[in-house]
Write a protein that holds these residues in place. Sequence first.
Motif, short mmCIF file in Angstrom:
data_model
loop_
_atom_site.label_atom_id
_atom_site.label_comp_id
_atom_site.label_asym_id
_atom_site.label_seq_id
_atom_site.Cartn_x
_atom_site.Cartn_y
_atom_site.Cartn_z
N GLU A 82 -4.72 30.37 28.09
CA GLU A 82 -4.08 29.06 28.11
C GLU A 82 -5.11 27.94 28.27
O GLU A 82 -5.02 26.90 27.61
CB GLU A 82 -3.06 29.00 29.26
CG GLU A 82 -1.87 29.93 29.07
CD GLU A 82 -1.05 30.08 30.32
OE1 GLU A 82 0.16 30.34 30.19
OE2 GLU A 82 -1.61 29.93 31.45
N GLN A 104 -6.96 27.32 25.03
CA GLN A 104 -6.15 26.55 24.10
C GLN A 104 -6.19 25.07 24.44
O GLN A 104 -6.33 24.21 23.56
CB GLN A 104 -4.70 27.05 24.11
CG GLN A 104 -3.80 26.37 23.10
CD GLN A 104 -4.24 26.60 21.66
OE1 GLN A 104 -4.79 27.65 21.34
NE2 GLN A 104 -4.01 25.62 20.80
N GLU A 126 -7.76 22.11 22.08
CA GLU A 126 -6.93 20.97 21.70
C GLU A 126 -7.58 19.66 22.12
O GLU A 126 -7.55 18.67 21.39
CB GLU A 126 -5.55 21.10 22.34
CG GLU A 126 -4.70 22.21 21.72
CD GLU A 126 -3.38 22.40 22.45
OE1 GLU A 126 -3.16 21.72 23.49
OE2 GLU A 126 -2.56 23.23 22.00
N ASN A 133 -10.06 37.69 23.62
CA ASN A 133 -9.86 36.59 22.68
C ASN A 133 -11.04 36.50 21.72
O ASN A 133 -12.18 36.71 22.13
CB ASN A 133 -9.75 35.25 23.42
CG ASN A 133 -8.65 35.23 24.46
OD1 ASN A 133 -8.89 34.99 25.63
ND2 ASN A 133 -7.43 35.48 24.02
#
Length: 310
Positions: A73, A76, A80, A108
């Motif tokens: 999370e 991400q 962003e 990941n």
Amino acid sequence: MSDAWVAIDFETANGYRGSPCAVGLTAVEDGCITERMHTLIQPPAAYGHFDPYNTRIHGIRASDVETAPSWAEALQRILEFTAGRTLVAHNAAFDLGVLRDACTAQGNPWPTLRYACSLVVSRRTWRLISYALPEVARHVEVPLEEHHQAGADADAAAHIMLAAIRHHKAASLDQLLKGLNIVHGTVAPNAWSGSRSKSNHKGKPSAPMPGANLDADPDGAFYGKTVCITGTLSRMKRAEAQAALADAGATPVKNVSGTTDVLVVATPDPRRFAIGSEKSSKQKTAENLLEAGKDIEIIGEADFFERLNS
């Protein structure tokens, strides 16, 4: 076209780089800080323990991250926020290593990124006793009252890079790096390369000293050290040893000075000694520095190779 990039800093839960517990990001556009982001992170489960040493440094405990975003999370959010802009970090080898190792630990894929290192830029811009973040921040008159707080350190890295851009009268981060002959670092799903200085020599150089590889293992015995060699090594030529030191993250130098951390004493060559002397001038200088209170270490060839290969 605007000049936009993002400074980043990670804190880790323990000695493994892939254990991020906090991240700070500071966005810069056209010379001004425009936005900030900070979050605590739950480190990847396999490396989620908090070492008391790390907690003493940054103050973050396991209980502080119980409700924090997971690494997936947090990653991400980071991607962003950065939105494809170049990343900047002070000792980027560490911070981008945290990102890569955390991705590997969590399963990941590595993202595609481009980055620059304000430590590498600082070394090409100012002559300082130390290039640690607090010292460079102090030199460029940036307050850093909460060192090892990720948001504060990201801010400091951003201000240092902005100060270097102003110092060199560059129009952008890319122009600064080009002028200093520094290449961007890159991360891709299956590969990475560090942000580093390129040689400014043209034609055949006269025995240039190799620069430190800041992407080397920061836990290595010689990483971040300034090392001088005196005498003749039995197992390799001095130039080869200097290259090996640089590859391990050290800065090899030709002479001993107040900034030297380690002197390696190999087989002496009495022909080079002053009349009546039993030691090289480098060793005598190092011993004088020791007597004067300088923290310099003198080691033999056996210790040198043992540490180099550890």
